[in-house]
Design an enzyme around this catalytic site. Structure first.
Site, short mmCIF file in Angstrom:
data_model
loop_
_atom_site.label_atom_id
_atom_site.label_comp_id
_atom_site.label_asym_id
_atom_site.label_seq_id
_atom_site.Cartn_x
_atom_site.Cartn_y
_atom_site.Cartn_z
N LYS A 168 0.85 -1.19 0.00
CA LYS A 168 0.00 0.00 0.00
C LYS A 168 0.89 1.24 0.00
O LYS A 168 1.49 1.60 1.01
CB LYS A 168 -0.91 0.04 1.24
N GLU A 243 10.05 1.30 10.51
CA GLU A 243 11.05 2.35 10.28
C GLU A 243 10.33 3.67 10.50
O GLU A 243 9.47 4.04 9.70
CB GLU A 243 11.60 2.28 8.85
N CYS A 277 13.76 10.96 6.84
CA CYS A 277 13.81 10.48 8.23
C CYS A 277 15.21 10.57 8.80
O CYS A 277 15.38 10.62 10.01
CB CYS A 277 13.31 9.04 8.28
N GLU A 374 10.02 16.07 15.41
CA GLU A 374 10.40 15.90 14.01
C GLU A 374 9.56 16.86 13.16
O GLU A 374 8.34 16.81 13.20
CB GLU A 374 10.14 14.46 13.56
P1 NAD Z 1 2.50 8.33 7.78
O1 NAD Z 1 2.76 7.50 9.00
O2 NAD Z 1 1.47 9.37 7.85
O3 NAD Z 1 2.09 7.40 6.55
C1 NAD Z 1 2.89 6.32 6.12
C2 NAD Z 1 2.00 5.27 5.47
O4 NAD Z 1 1.11 4.75 6.46
C3 NAD Z 1 1.12 5.81 4.35
O5 NAD Z 1 1.02 4.84 3.33
C4 NAD Z 1 -0.21 6.01 5.05
O6 NAD Z 1 -1.30 5.95 4.15
C5 NAD Z 1 -0.22 4.84 6.01
N1 NAD Z 1 -1.08 4.99 7.19
C6 NAD Z 1 -1.52 6.12 7.78
N2 NAD Z 1 -2.27 5.84 8.86
C7 NAD Z 1 -2.30 4.49 8.96
C8 NAD Z 1 -2.91 3.58 9.89
N3 NAD Z 1 -3.62 4.00 10.91
N4 NAD Z 1 -2.72 2.26 9.70
C9 NAD Z 1 -1.97 1.81 8.68
N5 NAD Z 1 -1.39 2.62 7.77
C10 NAD Z 1 -1.54 3.95 7.91
O7 NAD Z 1 3.92 8.92 7.36
P2 NAD Z 1 4.22 9.94 6.16
O8 NAD Z 1 3.72 11.28 6.55
O9 NAD Z 1 3.78 9.34 4.88
O10 NAD Z 1 5.80 9.91 6.15
C11 NAD Z 1 6.58 10.71 6.99
C12 NAD Z 1 7.09 9.95 8.19
O11 NAD Z 1 7.79 8.77 7.76
C13 NAD Z 1 8.09 10.72 9.02
O12 NAD Z 1 7.82 10.56 10.38
C14 NAD Z 1 9.41 10.07 8.67
O13 NAD Z 1 10.42 10.21 9.63
C15 NAD Z 1 9.02 8.68 8.46
N6 NAD Z 1 10.02 7.97 7.65
C16 NAD Z 1 10.83 7.06 8.25
C17 NAD Z 1 11.80 6.40 7.51
C18 NAD Z 1 12.69 5.37 8.14
O14 NAD Z 1 13.26 4.57 7.41
N7 NAD Z 1 12.84 5.32 9.45
C19 NAD Z 1 11.94 6.66 6.16
C20 NAD Z 1 11.09 7.62 5.57
C21 NAD Z 1 10.13 8.25 6.33
#
Ligand code: NAD
Length: 471
Positions: A168, A243, A277, A374
């Protein structure tokens, strides 16, 4: 409109999502969004495809993945352009990412037949061996900042181990995931081995995390979402790989060459418009060079070319969405209200598109929100220290523990501090975080498990122990 990809079918989904080009702030494409029945169909397709895919020899799976890698390389320009337009990242960066996707597929194709168990000397006299079994159907949920890269970090080891996948992508950026799914089919992945279901996180992501037929969730995203996924996974003791967020330290000792290190500090936080991230968003600099260092950082930040992602000269594009820019602007306002000093940046570019100039704050200290939280945008805070102990304490004064850097020409100090900083990844005299062959992941609330390298193979398999009685 781009439809879902379930087995080799292209269902229209339950609704349509408009996909925006952040550099122009206009919709430029449409993608189907899965409903609950589509998600069930995708999991069922993956479940049906699992036994045959798992039974193939590792060498046979590797052959398909090598072809997949070759096809990605052949379509690298197309994938890079899609990613640059959809995320707003500079085309040069997007091109590197497309190449990295091909490299990742190739690495795990090569890993497939080199990941095997042990023969163990146990007290009884028989033969004890371990095997690595695939888990079953794995659900992958990925964010919008590095869409195709992060999806591939997960799907490549998952497929190499013999699992089948329901991916997804983030709602803002589903285009390259769908294209990868098509290329996977073309490479010879049997239908159902890789299914792509764009859809809202709150419904489709959550349903995938709770689905009883899914053995593991590989997730990248916010720490808060990671908590919700872990809770949903608990009902069926699903495996989870997380992650999550970061607030990575960048420790600068006074013995470094200021100008080049300041330029690196700027590049390592403002790459991908700070939506990374691993962004080194807390610069922790020795006090006696702090003024000079901040001045050099501000000059480098102001010299960054912010503009059209499709222009080869661009170094920083827009933020991914209007709301992500507003979030960064809110933090700039919070930082000022908290008493930190804004040295440069934080203002919009004239015209359309979600652009924001890179912002540098000094006079910051822990418990300010701009230091603790963050931001995930182009904002960096500078803190100062007097002693090595203080530098380590500041670096570790966070709930996160993903990545970080330290800069010094004193080898012993470099080793001491590198070991004392509580992050899963740390670079000395470098701002790199990602090496395909080496593990990547976070301490503390930055995550659970590791990706990349051979560690990822462990996280997409079960260890089975078999004892053969020989007496
Ligand atoms: P997000 O958590 O809002 O969304 C990530 C994914 O999860 C999306 O596909 C979203 O549709 C889905 N999602 C949202 N709510 C959900 C739920 N309740 N259940 C299941 N899936 C759900 O994150 P974002 O805004 O897309 O990305 C930014 C974040 O990602 C930042 O916090 C960043 O640090 C983190 N990030 C971490 C890494 C790493 O490797 N540690 C890498 C890239 C980004």
């Amino acid at each position: 409109m781009h439809r879902l990809l379930i087995a080799d079918r292209r269902p229209p989904g339950a609704s349509v999502m408009a996909i925006t080009e952040p550099a122009r702030a206009v919709p430029f494409d449409e993608v189907a969004a899965a409903g609950p029945a589509d998600l069930d169909a995708a999991v069922a397709a993956a479940r049906t495809a699992f036994p045959d895919w798992a039974r193939l020899t590792a060498v046979a799976r590797a052959e398909v993945l090598f072809r997949f890698a070759d096809l990605v390389r052949a379509h690298a320009d197309e994938l890079a352009t899609l990613e640059a337009r959809n995320v707003g990242k500079p085309i040069g960066d997007a091109r590197w990412e497309a190449g990295h996707v091909a490299d990742t597929l190739r690495y795990y194709a090569g890993a497939a037949d080199k990941f095997f168990g042990q023969t163990i000397a146990v007290k009884k006299g028989g033969l004890d061996v371990t095997l690595h079994d695939p888990l079953g159907v794995v659900g992958l949920i990925v964010p919008w900042n590095f869409p195709m890269v992060i999806a591939t970090w997960k799907l490549a080891p998952a497929l190499a181990c013999g699992n089948t996948v329901v991916l997804k992508p983030a709602s803002l950026t589903p285009l390259t995931a769908l294209r990868l799914g098509e290329l996977g089919l073309e490479a010879g992945l049997p239908p159902g081995v890789l299914n792509i279901v764009p859809g809202p996180g709150a419904s489709i992501g959550a349903a995938l995390a709770a689905h009883p037929d899914v053995a593991k969730i590989g997730f990248t995203g916010e720490t808060a979402t990671g908590r919700a996924i872990m809770a949903a996974a608990a009902a069926t003791i699903k495996r989870v790989g997380l992650e999550l967020g970061g607030k990575s330290p960048n420790i600068i000792f006074a013995d470094v060459d200021i100008e080049p290190v300041a330029r690196e500090a700027v590049a390592s936080v403002f790459a991908n418009a700070g939506q990374d991230c691993c962004a080194r968003s807390r610069v922790i600099v020795e006090r006696r060079i702090a003024d000079q260092f901040v001045e050099a950082m501000a000059a480098a930040a102001q010299a960054l070319i912010v503009g059209d992602p499709l222009d080869e000269r661009t170094q920083m594009g827009p933020l991914v969405s209007a709301s992500q820019r507003e979030r960064a602007e809110t933090y700039v306002a919070i930082g000022r209200a908290e008493g930190a000093r804004l040295v440069c940046g934080g203002e919009r570019l004239a015209g359309d598109g979600f652009f924001l100039r890179p912002a540098v704050f000094t006079d910051a200290r822990p418990r300010m929100r701009i230091v603790d939280e963050e931001i995930f945008g182009p904002v960096v805070v500078v803190l100062t220290f007097e002693s090595e102990e203080q530098a380590i304490a500041l670096a570790n004064d966070t709930m996160y523990g993903l990545s970080g850097s330290l800069w010094t020409n004193d080898l012993k100090r470099g080793l001491r501090v590198a070991r004392a900083v509580r992050t899963g990844v740390l670079s000395v005299n470098s701002s790199s975080s990602v090496h395909l062959q080496a593990p990547f992941g976070g301490y503390k609330q930055s995550g659970l498990g590791r990706e990349l390298g051979m560690y990822a193979m462990e996280h997409y398999s079960e260890v089975k122990n078999i004892y053969f009685e020989t007496e």
